[in-house]
Design a protein around this motif. Sequence first.
Motif, PDB file in Angstrom:
ATOM      1  N   PRO A 210       0.801  -1.229   0.000  1.00 12.99           N
ATOM      2  CA  PRO A 210       0.000   0.000   0.000  1.00 12.99           C
ATOM      3  C   PRO A 210       0.830   1.274   0.000  1.00 12.99           C
ATOM      4  CG  PRO A 210      -0.839  -1.578   1.598  1.00 12.99           C
ATOM      5  CD  PRO A 210       0.460  -2.119   1.102  1.00 12.99           C
TER       6      PRO A 210
ATOM      7  N   ASP B  96      -7.880  -0.992  -4.333  1.00 13.91           N
ATOM      8  CA  ASP B  96      -7.325  -1.646  -3.149  1.00 13.91           C
ATOM      9  C   ASP B  96      -6.963  -3.106  -3.386  1.00 13.91           C
ATOM     10  OD1 ASP B  96      -7.470   0.452  -0.959  1.00 13.91           O
ATOM     11  OD2 ASP B  96      -9.531   0.485  -1.696  1.00 13.91           O
TER      12      ASP B  96
ATOM     13  N   LYS C  13      -2.814  -2.417   5.610  1.00 10.28           N
ATOM     14  CA  LYS C  13      -4.188  -2.013   5.280  1.00 10.28           C
ATOM     15  C   LYS C  13      -5.023  -1.823   6.559  1.00 10.28           C
ATOM     16  CE  LYS C  13      -5.567  -1.531   1.672  1.00 10.28           C
ATOM     17  NZ  LYS C  13      -5.524  -0.311   0.820  1.00 10.28           N
TER      18      LYS C  13
END
Length: 371
Positions: A176, A275, A340
């Motif tokens: 991420p 995502d 996350k």
Amino acid sequence: MTQLPTSSQLHAAPLPSAQAKGKSGSPLSSFEFWPGWAFYTPVVIYWILLGIRYRDFSTPTAANPRIETGGLCGESKSGILDMAGSVASRWIAPYTTLITGADDTQRALESMADKGLSVPVVVKPDIGCNGTGVKLARTEPELTAALAAFPRGIKLVLQRLIPYKHEAGLFYIRHPDSPRGEISSLTYKDIPMLVGNGHSTVLDLLKLDPRTSLLLHIYTPRLQSHLTDVLAPGETLDLVFAGNHCKGAIFHNGVADITPALINRLDEIMQDIPDFHFGRVDVKFESVEALKQGEKFEIIEINGVGSEATHIWDSNTTLREAYAAQFHHYGETFRIGAKKKKEGWKSSGLWHGVRLWRQQKRLLASYPMND
């Protein structure tokens, strides 16, 4: 000697399985067809240790937080593809969905027409794994038969048969906090085929080949109606349609063909799926050279946390190398999932995952034999 070349000819000439031997000299690796419990026990132990470390056994399910369990189990194949934006959707083979019930064929044809589809199509369960239940319908009667083979109330995906001959699995990872993703594994999936000699039956040909003679339990149930057939000289018979290792496809490690152009292309596609950080993208492609340029391929499906870096099933991969790859990839799911969670996403929870796994297991048992 009967040869078993691959229908996806990645080499200048068909590669006989007798020559495609692993490091031990066998056409199979030492662990390639171990029982699942035997091979995966160390992986489960590693998962438990990581779960203790991260204080959440389901941390990996947050790695792809918009997907059910992150794609560990119980996820919808069409649901993942539906998340694709305008960039990613151009690379996905067109598809539609259908819930089995009454007038399946007519409803399927209408739904296909709405998406510009016609036979041949690939019919597969929306929730599934390992190629279970995948059927090829070349004609409307075959479509009718494929739909009727499933229980009522099952959601199916009907996808255009991609014209490219070759298939590969590309494993994609993006943290991420990283602007770019990477391809950690590339696996070529060869569909084995028998070549007739004019006098041997299909069963005889299977027994003559060094690899298939060891895997009769995989091929003979699917070929039951053809075992006594005699193929004419040069006539070929594909042994399986689904490009899955446990269903009989042959996997080759293609890591040497991972190029910056391919990485850039796949990263462009996967960043257009919200995502999504970890999983395998299964594709069909025109040629190795085109794939290396990031061109002329189509996505079959996108798999999440439950997918594997399938190069481990190359017969040249050692057990140590296989476990190193497994531990690396599952370690990445925990690291990504933890990041996350810090962003505010939640993991699925252990017992929710167990419940979905049990439901998926029951569904798999109800599906017909794959083509």
